[in-house]
Each structure stands twice: as C-alpha cells, then as structure tokens.
Design a protein around this motif. Structure first.
Motif, mmCIF file in Angstrom:
data_model
loop_
_atom_site.group_PDB
_atom_site.id
_atom_site.type_symbol
_atom_site.label_atom_id
_atom_site.label_comp_id
_atom_site.label_asym_id
_atom_site.label_seq_id
_atom_site.Cartn_x
_atom_site.Cartn_y
_atom_site.Cartn_z
ATOM 1 N N UNK A 199 105.395 95.807 31.009
ATOM 2 C CA UNK A 199 104.570 97.123 30.823
ATOM 3 C C UNK A 199 104.870 98.121 29.953
ATOM 4 N N UNK A 200 106.153 98.595 29.855
ATOM 5 C CA UNK A 200 106.477 99.631 29.105
ATOM 6 C C UNK A 200 106.720 99.088 27.604
ATOM 7 N N UNK A 201 107.318 97.840 27.479
ATOM 8 C CA UNK A 201 107.507 97.410 26.081
ATOM 9 C C UNK A 201 106.091 97.149 25.421
ATOM 10 N N UNK A 202 105.113 96.465 26.288
ATOM 11 C CA UNK A 202 103.858 96.316 25.732
ATOM 12 C C UNK A 202 103.155 97.726 25.188
ATOM 13 N N UNK A 203 103.144 98.570 26.166
ATOM 14 C CA UNK A 203 102.648 99.845 25.852
ATOM 15 C C UNK A 203 103.306 100.630 24.662
ATOM 16 N N UNK A 204 104.622 100.500 24.505
ATOM 17 C CA UNK A 204 105.365 100.931 23.104
ATOM 18 C C UNK A 204 104.537 100.074 21.946
ATOM 19 N N UNK A 205 104.588 98.884 21.961
ATOM 20 C CA UNK A 205 103.968 98.042 20.990
ATOM 21 C C UNK A 205 102.541 98.437 20.630
ATOM 22 N N UNK A 206 101.446 98.228 21.694
ATOM 23 C CA UNK A 206 100.347 98.400 21.518
ATOM 24 C C UNK A 206 99.765 99.941 21.465
ATOM 25 N N UNK A 265 104.678 88.371 25.620
ATOM 26 C CA UNK A 265 103.534 87.784 26.628
ATOM 27 C C UNK A 265 103.802 86.280 27.146
ATOM 28 N N UNK A 266 104.064 85.639 26.304
ATOM 29 C CA UNK A 266 104.337 83.914 26.577
ATOM 30 C C UNK A 266 105.559 83.767 27.011
ATOM 31 N N UNK A 267 106.499 84.434 26.856
ATOM 32 C CA UNK A 267 108.096 84.230 27.358
ATOM 33 C C UNK A 267 108.342 84.918 28.493
ATOM 34 N N UNK A 268 107.553 85.835 29.012
ATOM 35 C CA UNK A 268 107.552 86.452 30.357
ATOM 36 C C UNK A 268 107.890 85.476 31.348
ATOM 37 N N UNK A 269 109.078 85.698 32.210
ATOM 38 C CA UNK A 269 108.973 84.789 33.206
ATOM 39 C C UNK A 269 108.033 84.609 34.184
#
Length: 154
Positions: A29-36, A65-69
């Motif tokens: 969630x934090x990584x995606x927020x930083x990216x987006x 997104x794809x590699x998230x376990x």
C-alpha cells in the motif's frame, strides 16, 4: 530531494528505490502510494511519458502488483493495462529487440499466465467446465477504448 527537487531524475531514481524497498518489505500500500501519488506524476511531468525512468516506474509498479505474494485477480487486472502500455511504448521508442522491450513482453506473458490460472481456479470453484460460461474478466475482456495509458487508482 531537498537539493534537487522531487522532479529531478536522480530524485525520481531514489524514490523508485525506496518504493521497491517498500514492496520487498511487503508494504504494498505504501509503495503503491509513493509510486502513484508522487513518483509517476513527477516523472511524467518532468521527464515525459516515454523517458526510460517513467517507463521503468510503470513497469515496477505493474511488477509489484503481479509479484505480490497475496496478489489477487484484481491486482493482475490492474497491472495488465500498465504492462501493455509499457510494452507498446518500449516497442515504439526502443524497438522490439531491445532487452527492456523483451523483458516487458515476457512480464506481460507471465502476467497473462497467472491471470488465466486465476480464471481456471475460479471456474473450477464455480463448477464451470465450459470457459464460455464465465463472467470472469480475462486479459482479452478489458473494456474497448481503454488504452492502458492511464494509471488505474484505487
């Protein structure tokens, strides 16, 4: 960042490294927020949509997104148009034989395999043996007119 500004290429690279570290620590969630919310808008604005770092950021977001376990079908469906757009841009900018283009193509193929595995699992769960009986989104069922150029936000 304080010296160069958030839109400088080196600041974007450092931010990308931070986002990847967040993904590796399963802080998606934090990584995606930083990216987006920060990195991708800054990269598109200052470097342009076809710059190597803008494309790398998009690819890294889709890969995360794809590699998230704990990746879901929705995560894969979110990653697919991003990967398709990166592949299209890399083919146009770098050519089909460039190593980055080849990697993008392979990443999209892997994503499609995972998405079809999700579809098959869901069909089995629902008791369908005929794939035409499904109402499950697949890679080819993305709505017409969606180019993948826009980043989906959740």
């Amino acid at each position: 960042v304080a010296t160069l500004g958030v839109s400088h290429e080196h600041a974007i690279q450092s931010g990308a490294n931070l986002a990847i570290s967040l993904f590796k620590e399963e802080l998606f969630k934090e990584g995606k927020s930083l990216m987006c919310d920060e990195l991708l808008p800054a990269a598109r604005r200052s470097l342009g949509p076809d710059h190597k770092w803008t494309l790398k950021l998009h690819q890294r977001l889709a890969d995360a997104l794809e590699q998230n376990p704990r990746c879901t079908r929705d995560d894969l469906l979110e990653a697919e148009p991003i990967m398709q757009d990166v592949l299209k841009r890399r083919r146009r900018v770098l050519g089909p034989a460039h190593p980055d283009t080849v990697r993008s193509k392979k990443s999209l193929e892997i994503l499609h395999e995972k998405l079809m595995a999700h579809v098959q699992t869901e069909l089995a769960w629902r008791g369908h043996s005929d794939p035409s009986a499904r109402d499950i989104p697949t890679p080819s069922s993305r709505p017409k007119g969606t180019s993948g150029a826009e980043l989906p936000r959740k």
